[in-house]
Design an enzyme around this catalytic site. Structure first.
Site, short mmCIF file in Angstrom:
data_model
loop_
_atom_site.label_atom_id
_atom_site.label_comp_id
_atom_site.label_asym_id
_atom_site.label_seq_id
_atom_site.Cartn_x
_atom_site.Cartn_y
_atom_site.Cartn_z
N LYS A 73 0.86 -1.18 0.00
CA LYS A 73 0.00 0.00 0.00
C LYS A 73 0.90 1.24 0.00
O LYS A 73 1.96 1.23 0.63
CB LYS A 73 -0.87 -0.04 1.25
CG LYS A 73 -1.97 0.99 1.35
CD LYS A 73 -2.84 0.72 2.59
CE LYS A 73 -3.97 1.72 2.74
NZ LYS A 73 -4.85 1.40 3.88
N SER A 148 -9.76 1.58 2.87
CA SER A 148 -8.85 2.38 2.10
C SER A 148 -7.83 1.57 1.29
O SER A 148 -7.25 2.10 0.34
CB SER A 148 -8.11 3.35 3.02
OG SER A 148 -7.29 2.65 3.93
N SER A 172 -10.04 -1.04 6.88
CA SER A 172 -9.41 -0.74 5.59
C SER A 172 -8.71 -1.92 4.91
O SER A 172 -8.31 -1.80 3.76
CB SER A 172 -8.41 0.41 5.75
OG SER A 172 -9.11 1.63 5.77
#
Lengths: 464, 98
Positions: A73, A148, A172
């Site tokens: 990420k 996210s 997330s």
């Protein structure tokens, strides 16, 4: 695609690290329309792959992930890559050091090939808050991939890499995994070091894997887990090394089936039937204070966000908007560098922390948080794991919720409780909707019983 | 019901070192009010005698030996992200008007 498949291909000499990395980058380039990745680091990945191939040929035992490509990420520092947190303010930020989780994976032979899209600073549940555009759902490109960690989940669902890393502050990892039909695991708070990861809410931020199988999630977490002196919140014990205990009693959390979409409910009930058919004891439990978990979350987390994001001021790193005075430099830089959702959270956070409101909002939320933790502890006296839906709805369409921040927050209602209590939790795919949209089942365990949660997830994997 | 004025929004912007334009303030006023009204339901919960949780491990100050640890990060690596620098220093606008 699983980690073991890739690793075994390389180990047996049927493939090489270079071939696997090249193929993964090619798949990433083909899937560019999904906007799952913010950067690809081909040169560094190939250099690392060649080095691993040479060591493998000389018979060296490199590690459990030798030559396996992965995606991180973009809120994690990786050498040779920009780390933007999907924000304008960090658009040109280059990692001066590496995140500890990346260091440990690389020490085991894994190769990072790129960075995944996210909501800016991980604020959101759809990647629509990314400064660099939304990630599209691999199953239906008119829908969001979740967030996210949407880019991470989409990368695994698209088959670009066998695993990706996400971070989970309130869901997330789990929510995008459920939207994309892959496995997403949030370990116990403190299992994996956050050194070198952009901080969002320090009392709930957790690093974890997104994979296509539960076994792979277990493998990646085990490699990343364990005490790190550079993150004082890491647990002294590597709980991933605990032997698995038999999971006998499953608690169906009443509040995690209420108000959910009918197809989510049907799929969850079908999974519960499958658990029962395996001979497990299933009982319904109620945790009434969970009703307030979302309100606790949207006080505590903005408060921590406001504090953690105070460091982005355009002075030592990141984008700077030049101004005549120092104070204008700060306020203009932050105005230009943050997304609207970042700003909302900073403002809410400073509101609930300001004198006059601190007791009524922040302190009260922290007390209700204690009540939630106590209710979980009571439930775990009767049950080994708790289960329910991950998200009240399957992946929604792009743009559907962007005008209504509160409506967007409501998607987190069933994932935030485990975050507030620091408990291990997983999303594992179950029967999709009639239209083929993925649905996840959430399994939550006792603090530090990560292995038990993974074993329970393995039991349900592929059954329902 | 919490009510927030446009002035409150601007004041919060000041507290947050964040410029809020007049246009943004109008939207934010509505959004912040909606969010604060939602979280206001926390007052319904009886928390008499409940100890607040700020950290699930209940850690207090974690101490370590006061020795230098080399994290392998050079001054130059750290400074390469600075928006403006002069040698080994970060350049900023004048702070004091003399």
């Amino acid at each position: 695609m699983t980690i073991t498949e890739v690793r075994d291909r390389i180990r047996s000499g049927n493939s090489t690290a270079r071939a696997e990395v090249e193929a993964a980058i090619e798949r990433a380039e083909k899937a560019v329309s999904y906007n799952a990745l913010l950067s690809i680091t081909k040169d560094r990945a190939l250099v690392r792959a060649d080095a691993i191939d040479i060591r493998l040929r000389s018979g060296e035992d490199i590690g459990e992930l030798a030559g396996v490509p992965f995606i991180a990420k973009d809120n994690m520092l990786v050498f040779g890559t920009p780390t933007t947190a999907a924000s304008k303010i960090l658009e040109n930020f280059e990692a001066p050091f590496q995140a500890e989780c990346i260091e440990r994976l690389e020490a085991a032979g894994a190769i990072c090939i790129g960075k995944a899209n996210l909501d800016a600073f991980a604020h959101g549940g759809s990647t629509e808050n990314s400064a660099f555009g939304v990630t599209k759902n691999p199953v239906d490109a008119t829908r969001v991939a979740g967030g996210s960690s949407g880019g991470s989940a989409a990368s695994v669902a698209l088959g670009i890499v066998p695993f990706a890393l996400g971070s989970d502050t309130g869901g997330s990892i789990r929510e995008p995994a459920s939207f994309c039909g892959v496995v997403g695991f949030k370990p116990t708070y403190g299992t994996v070091s956050r050194y070198g990861v952009v901080a969002m809410a320090s009392s709930t931020d957790v690093i974890g894997p997104i994979t296509s199988t539960v076994d792979d999630a277990m493998l990646v977490t085990k490699i990343m887990a364990g005490k790190d002196e550079k993150d004082v919140t890491t647990l002294p014990e590597n709980t991933m090394l605990r032997p698995a205990k038999a999971v006998k009693t499953y608690g169906i959390v009443k509040e995690w089936l209420e108000g959910v979409d009918s197809e989510v409910k049907i799929a969850t009930e079908k999974a519960i039937e499958a658990i029962r058919a395996q001979g497990h004891e299933v009982r319904e439990v109620s945790l009434p204070t969970l009703h307030y978990a979302l309100a606790v979350y949207y006080v505590v987390v903005p408060a921590e966000v406001a504090s953690n994001l105070a460091r982005y001021d355009g002075i030592r790193y990141g984008q700077r908007v030049e101004a005549a005075s120092l104070s204008d430099l700060y306020t203009d830089t932050r105005h230009a560098g943050f997304m609207p959702e970042n700003k909302r959270r900073i403002l809410i956070g400073n509101y609930v922390l300001s004198s006059g409101y601190y007791d009524a909002y922040y302190k009260q939320a922290a007390k209700v948080r204690t009540r939630i933790i106590e209710e979980f502890e009571k439930a775990f006296e009767q049950c080994d794991v708790l289960i329910g839906a991950v998200s009240p709805v399957p992946a929604f369409t792009i743009g559907e919720r962007t005008d209504d921040p509160l409506q967007m927050y409501l998607a987190d209602v069933m994932t935030v409780p485990a975050s507030l209590a620091g408990l291990p939790a997983i999303s594992v795919p179950i029967t999709p909707t009639r239209a083929g949209l993925p649905i996840g089942l959430q399994i939550v365990g006792r603090r530090m019983a990560d292995v038990d949660v993974l074993m329970a997830a393995r039991d349900i994997e592929g059954v329902s | 019901m919490s009510s927030i004025s446009l002035d409150d929004v601007k004041k919060l912007g000041d507290l947050s070192a964040l410029k809020v334009t007049d246009e943004e303030a109008v939207v934010l006023q509505k959004e912040l009010e909606q969010i604060l009204n939602y979280v206001a339901q926390l007052s319904e919960v009886d928390t008499e005698g409940v100890v607040p949780t700020y950290d699930v491990h209940y850690l207090h100050s974690v101490m370590r030996d006061d020795t230098v640890i080399d994290y392998g990060v050079s001054q130059d690596d750290l400074l390469k992200n600075a928006p403006a620098r002069r040698g080994a220093q970060v350049e900023v606008p004048k702070v004091l008007d003399v």
